[in-house]
Design an enzyme around this catalytic site. Sequence first.
Site, PDB file in Angstrom:
ATOM      1  N   SER A  30       0.829  -1.156  -0.119  1.00 39.29           N
ATOM      2  CA  SER A  30      -0.062   0.029  -0.057  1.00 39.29           C
ATOM      3  C   SER A  30       0.861   1.353   0.102  1.00 39.29           C
ATOM      4  CB  SER A  30      -0.940  -0.158   1.177  1.00 39.29           C
ATOM      5  OG  SER A  30      -0.279  -0.274   2.408  1.00 39.29           O
ATOM      6  N   HIS A  82      -2.537  -3.566  -6.103  1.00 33.24           N
ATOM      7  CA  HIS A  82      -3.237  -3.012  -4.885  1.00 33.24           C
ATOM      8  C   HIS A  82      -4.712  -2.968  -4.742  1.00 33.24           C
ATOM      9  CE1 HIS A  82      -3.568   0.469  -1.778  1.00 33.24           C
ATOM     10  NE2 HIS A  82      -3.472  -0.699  -1.376  1.00 33.24           N
ATOM     11  N   GLU A 110      -5.952  -0.756  -7.799  1.00 29.10           N
ATOM     12  CA  GLU A 110      -4.884   0.245  -8.167  1.00 29.10           C
ATOM     13  C   GLU A 110      -3.590  -0.353  -8.762  1.00 29.10           C
ATOM     14  OE1 GLU A 110      -3.154   2.653  -5.065  1.00 29.10           O
ATOM     15  OE2 GLU A 110      -3.437   4.391  -5.997  1.00 29.10           O
ATOM     16  N   ASN A 139      -3.583   5.991  -0.977  1.00 29.63           N
ATOM     17  CA  ASN A 139      -3.234   6.328   0.274  1.00 29.63           C
ATOM     18  C   ASN A 139      -2.877   7.850   0.536  1.00 29.63           C
ATOM     19  OD1 ASN A 139      -4.064   4.072   1.708  1.00 29.63           O
ATOM     20  ND2 ASN A 139      -2.461   3.117   0.614  1.00 29.63           N
TER      21      ASN A 139
HETATM   22  N1  CAA Z   1     -15.481 -10.145   3.122  1.00 33.23           N
HETATM   23  C1  CAA Z   1     -16.225 -10.562   1.965  1.00 33.23           C
HETATM   24  N2  CAA Z   1     -17.420  -9.969   1.738  1.00 33.23           N
HETATM   25  C2  CAA Z   1     -17.894  -8.979   2.567  1.00 33.23           C
HETATM   26  C3  CAA Z   1     -17.295  -8.601   3.771  1.00 33.23           C
HETATM   27  C4  CAA Z   1     -15.955  -9.151   3.871  1.00 33.23           C
HETATM   28  N3  CAA Z   1     -14.904  -8.554   4.755  1.00 33.23           N
HETATM   29  N4  CAA Z   1     -17.749  -7.586   4.169  1.00 33.23           N
HETATM   30  C5  CAA Z   1     -18.844  -7.365   3.697  1.00 33.23           C
HETATM   31  N5  CAA Z   1     -19.053  -8.183   2.850  1.00 33.23           N
HETATM   32  C6  CAA Z   1     -20.075  -8.385   1.750  1.00 33.23           C
HETATM   33  C7  CAA Z   1     -21.663  -8.648   2.464  1.00 33.23           C
HETATM   34  O1  CAA Z   1     -21.605 -10.135   2.406  1.00 33.23           O
HETATM   35  C8  CAA Z   1     -22.616  -8.122   1.310  1.00 33.23           C
HETATM   36  O2  CAA Z   1     -22.521  -9.123   0.384  1.00 33.23           O
HETATM   37  P1  CAA Z   1     -23.903  -9.002  -0.686  1.00 33.23           P
HETATM   38  O3  CAA Z   1     -23.886  -7.604  -1.150  1.00 33.23           O
HETATM   39  O4  CAA Z   1     -23.497  -9.934  -1.495  1.00 33.23           O
HETATM   40  O5  CAA Z   1     -25.151  -9.126   0.420  1.00 33.23           O
HETATM   41  C9  CAA Z   1     -21.546  -6.631   1.036  1.00 33.23           C
HETATM   42  O6  CAA Z   1     -20.390  -6.855   1.133  1.00 33.23           O
HETATM   43  C10 CAA Z   1     -22.070  -5.576   1.726  1.00 33.23           C
HETATM   44  O7  CAA Z   1     -22.073  -6.021   3.329  1.00 33.23           O
HETATM   45  P2  CAA Z   1     -22.999  -5.606   4.448  1.00 33.23           P
HETATM   46  O8  CAA Z   1     -24.284  -5.031   3.690  1.00 33.23           O
HETATM   47  O9  CAA Z   1     -23.012  -6.239   5.480  1.00 33.23           O
HETATM   48  O10 CAA Z   1     -22.226  -4.154   4.641  1.00 33.23           O
HETATM   49  P3  CAA Z   1     -22.163  -2.715   4.391  1.00 33.23           P
HETATM   50  O11 CAA Z   1     -23.456  -1.938   3.589  1.00 33.23           O
HETATM   51  O12 CAA Z   1     -21.483  -1.882   5.358  1.00 33.23           O
HETATM   52  O13 CAA Z   1     -21.044  -2.781   3.188  1.00 33.23           O
HETATM   53  C11 CAA Z   1     -18.468  -2.522   2.798  1.00 33.23           C
HETATM   54  C12 CAA Z   1     -19.611  -3.444   3.780  1.00 33.23           C
HETATM   55  C13 CAA Z   1     -18.825  -2.592   1.217  1.00 33.23           C
HETATM   56  C14 CAA Z   1     -17.246  -3.030   3.061  1.00 33.23           C
HETATM   57  C15 CAA Z   1     -18.806  -0.975   3.292  1.00 33.23           C
HETATM   58  O14 CAA Z   1     -18.459  -0.882   4.852  1.00 33.23           O
HETATM   59  C16 CAA Z   1     -17.630  -0.076   2.968  1.00 33.23           C
HETATM   60  O15 CAA Z   1     -17.569   0.520   1.817  1.00 33.23           O
HETATM   61  N6  CAA Z   1     -16.526   0.163   3.576  1.00 33.23           N
HETATM   62  C17 CAA Z   1     -15.393   0.941   3.177  1.00 33.23           C
HETATM   63  C18 CAA Z   1     -14.356  -0.128   2.680  1.00 33.23           C
HETATM   64  C19 CAA Z   1     -12.863   0.764   2.249  1.00 33.23           C
HETATM   65  O16 CAA Z   1     -13.044   1.941   2.123  1.00 33.23           O
HETATM   66  N7  CAA Z   1     -11.867   0.191   1.939  1.00 33.23           N
HETATM   67  C20 CAA Z   1     -10.753   0.582   1.526  1.00 33.23           C
HETATM   68  C21 CAA Z   1      -9.952   0.389   2.681  1.00 33.23           C
HETATM   69  S1  CAA Z   1      -8.224   1.431   2.115  1.00 33.23           S
HETATM   70  C22 CAA Z   1      -7.433  -0.041   1.637  1.00 33.23           C
HETATM   71  O17 CAA Z   1      -7.849  -1.232   1.590  1.00 33.23           O
HETATM   72  C23 CAA Z   1      -6.020   0.339   0.904  1.00 33.23           C
HETATM   73  C24 CAA Z   1      -5.109   0.567   1.865  1.00 33.23           C
HETATM   74  O18 CAA Z   1      -3.799   0.439   1.190  1.00 33.23           O
HETATM   75  C25 CAA Z   1      -5.112   1.005   3.092  1.00 33.23           C
END
Ligand code: CAA
Length: 282
Positions: free
Chosen positions: A117, A138, A150, A188
Amino acid sequence: MSRVAVVGAGTMGSGIAQVFAQRAWDTALLDVAPELLDKARAAIRANLERQVQKGALRPEERDAVLARIRTDTKPDAAADAELVVEAATENPAVKFKIFRDLDRIAPAGAVLASNTSSISITAIAAQTRRAERVIGMHFMNPVPVMQLVEVIRGLETSDETAGRILDIARALGKTPVVVNDSPGFVSNRVLMPMINEAICCVQDGVAAPDAVDAVMKLGMNHPLGPLALADLVGLDVCLAILEVLQRDLGDDKYRPAPLLRKMVAAGRLGRKTGRGFYVYRD
Ligand code: CAA
C-alpha cells in the site's frame, strides 16, 4: 487453468486468493505461519458459505472454489505460477527478501506483483532480475467486495506486463486504475491525510470518534467514517503509510498524529486486536 501464487495469508492475502479461485484460477496460498493458513482457509470458507446461504453460490461451486486453493508454508509452491501476488507484511525488508526468493523460484516469464500500500514498486523490482515484470497490484479491503485494483507501474515495468495485469484485474471482475510509482500512490496519498486529520480532531478535543465519523458518513456519504475505516485498515498500517509519505515526500504535512502513535504503542490496532477507536467484541 491459470496458476497464481499469493504470498501472505493475512486479511488481504486470503481475500486475494478467494477472488482468484472464484474466477477459476488454480491458487496457491503461501505463508510461513501454518496457523495463518488455517485461519485464511476458514475465512474464505465462511465468506463462500455466506454466499451459499444467500443463494448467490451453489454448494458445489463453494466446494470447487475451496478445492482450487492449496496452502503451503514453502515458497517453492510458487514454482509453477504464471503470476505471483505478494501480500505479506508492510515492511520493506520482508518484501525485498520475498521478491529475491520469488525471482529465483518463479518461472522466468512470471509476473511478480505486490499488493503493497505504500512501498516503492521500483525499489521492490530492483531486488529482482526481471524489473520489467514487477508491478503493483493494490487491492482494497475487503477484497471480495471492493471494485478497485490500483495498478502501479514501477520505473522499469513494461507495457506488456501492465497490459497483462489490466486484463487479469478485469477478468477478476475488478476495475483497474493505472498510476505511477510514488509514495502512497493515489489511494493512500489521499486517504491517509484524511484519516490523520480525523485523528487530530479527536486528539484536539474537537469531537469524539463517533461524532467525527457521523459527520463524514452523513455529510459526505462515506460508507464508513475515517476512524472506523482506520480500525478496518489497522492503525499500525496507517502509521506506517504516513511515515512513508512524510519521509519520502519530505513534507511534514503528512506527520502522523501523536495520538495515532500512542494508540499503536498501546497495541490498540483496530479490529484485528479488538480495539482501536472502537471496541470489537467478535
Ligand atoms: N469479505 C467478504 N464480503 C464482505 C465482507 C468481507 N470482509 N464484508 C462485507 N461483505 C459483503 C457482504 O456479504 C455483502 O454482500 P452482498 O451484497 O452480496 O449481500 C456486501 O459486502 C455488503 O455488506 P454489508 O451490507 O454487510 O455491509 P455494508 O453495507 O457496510 O458494506 C462495505 C460493507 C462495502 C465493506 C462498506 O462497509 C464499505 O464500503 N466500507 C469501506 C471500505 C473501504 O473504504 N475500503 C478501503 C480501505 S483502504 C485499503 O484497503 C487500502 C489501503 O492500502 C489501506
